[in-house]
Every structure is written in C-alpha cells, then in structure tokens.
Motif scaffolding. Structure first.
Motif, PDB file in Angstrom:
ATOM      1  N   ASP A  76       0.823  -1.216   0.000  1.00 30.83           N
ATOM      2  CA  ASP A  76       0.000   0.000   0.000  1.00 30.83           C
ATOM      3  C   ASP A  76       0.858   1.267   0.000  1.00 30.83           C
ATOM      4  OD1 ASP A  76      -2.202  -1.587  -0.010  1.00 30.83           O
ATOM      5  OD2 ASP A  76      -2.857  -1.118   2.049  1.00 30.83           O
ATOM      6  N   GLU A  79       2.106   2.390  -3.286  1.00 21.60           N
ATOM      7  CA  GLU A  79       1.055   2.462  -4.312  1.00 21.60           C
ATOM      8  C   GLU A  79       0.944   1.188  -5.139  1.00 21.60           C
ATOM      9  OE1 GLU A  79       2.724   5.888  -5.859  1.00 21.60           O
ATOM     10  OE2 GLU A  79       1.658   7.224  -4.485  1.00 21.60           O
ATOM     11  N   GLY A  80       1.102   0.038  -4.456  1.00 20.03           N
ATOM     12  CA  GLY A  80       0.907  -1.241  -5.144  1.00 20.03           C
ATOM     13  C   GLY A  80       2.181  -1.857  -5.716  1.00 20.03           C
ATOM     14  N   ARG A  81       3.299  -1.136  -5.656  1.00 15.86           N
ATOM     15  CA  ARG A  81       4.551  -1.742  -6.121  1.00 15.86           C
ATOM     16  C   ARG A  81       5.015  -2.798  -5.108  1.00 15.86           C
ATOM     17  NH1 ARG A  81       5.807   3.585  -6.577  1.00 15.86           N
ATOM     18  NH2 ARG A  81       7.363   3.429  -4.984  1.00 15.86           N
ATOM     19  N   GLU A 114       1.308   1.593   8.780  1.00 21.05           N
ATOM     20  CA  GLU A 114       1.122   1.890   7.352  1.00 21.05           C
ATOM     21  C   GLU A 114       1.883   0.900   6.475  1.00 21.05           C
ATOM     22  OE1 GLU A 114       2.004   6.050   6.566  1.00 21.05           O
ATOM     23  OE2 GLU A 114       0.890   6.603   8.387  1.00 21.05           O
TER      24      GLU A 114
END
Ligand code: ITT
Ligand code: MG
Length: 203
Positions: A76, A79-81, A114
């Motif tokens: 997350d 950004e999805g990497r 996070e």
C-alpha cells in the motif's frame, strides 16, 4: 497418476504446486522439466494478463493443457509496487535478496500501522482450442522491518502473514498452503479441474 503442466521456471512455485496437486492425484511438471523452452515475455499490464499470456503460449507450444501462475506483492505505502514487477524489482537477475532489501529500504521511514501489503496470484488454465479459464487469490499481510524465517521463497521472509501471526517464511509448507494467495487461487480451480482436464492429457 495424471500429469499437469505448470508454465513456470520458478523453483519455489514449482515446489508449492507439486505439494498442492499431489493430494488431488496429479503429478506436476514445470518448465524446469523443459529447459529448451524459452521464458515467455511478460508484456501484460495485470497479473491476469500475464498468467493468460504464459499459459496460452506454452499450451500452444506443447499442444496440451497448461496452467500458469503470475503472482507478486502489492504494498500500500508504495502504491501497489512491486506488483507485476515483483520478480525483477531490483533488476533483471531476479534476486530475492536484492528485491527484499530494496523494499525494506524504501519502507524505512514508513510507520508500523502503514505497512499493509498483500500477495496476489492469478492462475490461468489454457488448452488449445478451448477458452482460457482464470482465477485469483490473495493473502493479507504487513511488511516486516527485517527478514525472518527460512521456508518459502521470494518475499516470504519480510511478509508477516496476518492470518498466522508469523512471517510467511516461518511457516512450514503445509501452513503456507493453508493461507497463501496461490493456495487460495487453486482452491477456486479445484472444482473445475475435472472438466478442464477431461481430454487434456498428452496426445
Ligand atoms: O514467471 P515464472 O516463470 O512463473 O517465474 P517468476 O518468478 O518470474 O514469477 P512471476 O513472474 O509470477 O513473479 C512472481 C514474483 O513474485 C514474488 N512472489 C510470488 N509468489 C510468492 C510467494 O508465494 N512468496 C514470496 N514471493 C512471491 C516472487 O518474487 C516471484 O519471483
Ligand atoms: Mg515471471
């Protein structure tokens, strides 16, 4: 015993598929058994597209039913990497160690709450002249701050599997197969396997 071909050159995946298919009564062969077959270029933009590409290319080449797995880790905070680029995140040599080090470094300043991530697996079943069948599975986790455990492969040592409360690499193969993205995808395929395999054997 019936034979099923998985279009992968990844040793870690090959071992997991061998274990997962055994109780279903199938012997697994992978592209490690066909060294003359070249890597299929993963030009798709999603896991599904790449799984379909690998399965259909090899099914056409061998003229028989083939299953392919395209999988990876989506973080997350990144950004999805690394996403569909998981295998090659730190370079073309596909080093698990270098990939994990890159992720750990990128997440150095990211606080514990996070660090959510998930593994994703798309499985495509392709047979010449038949419509390709696709399923997927996920596994939720958190990115650890250091590597833990020695089972598994890829990003397993830095992935804390929430369902088990342990790093993925601390789970035995049996435990990983209870919760993994790959096993979750395969479970969705199980009921379809008999019909997909009907007449799919070696010609
Ligand atoms: O394409 P094939 O030949 O199957 O082998 P590959 O390793 O290139 O496979 P992918 O293109 O699907 O990339 C998957 C990458 O995602 C990671 N990955 C996938 N499943 C994993 C798992 O169960 N545990 C840890 N990492 C995993 C690992 O880095 C893999 O190399
Ligand atoms: Mg690949």
């Amino acid at each position: 015993m019936s034979e099923v071909i998985i279009a992968t050159k990844n040793q870690g995946k090959a071992k997991e598929f061998t274990r997962m298919f055994q109780p279903l009564g199938f012997e697994v062969k992978t592209l490690l058994d066909f060294p003359e077959i070249k890597d299929v270029e993963e030009t798709g933009t999603t896991f599904e597209e790449n799984a379909i590409l690998k399965a259909e290319t090899i099914a056409r080449l061998l003229d028989r039913m083939v299953i392919a797995d395209d999988s990876g880790l989506a973080i997350d905070a990144l950004e999805g990497r690394p996403g569909i680029y998981s295998a090659r995140y730190a370079g073309e040599e596909k080093s698990d160690e270098a990939n994990m080090n890159k992720v750990l470094e990128e997440l150095t300043d990211v606080p514990d709450n996070e660090r959510k991530a998930r593994f994703f697996c798309a499985l495509a079943v392709a047979s010449p002249g038949k419509e390709t069948f696709i399923v997927s599975g996920t596994c939720e986790g958190l990115i650890l701050r250091e590597k833990r455990g020695s089972y598994g492969f890829g990003y397993d040592p830095i992935f804390f599997a929430i369902e088990k409360g342990k790093a993925m690499a601390e789970l035995t193969p049996e435990e990983k197969a209870q919760i993994s993205h790959r096993a979750n995808a395969l479970r969705k395929l199980e009921s379809e396997l008999p019909s997909l395999l009907a007449g799919a054997g070696k010609k």
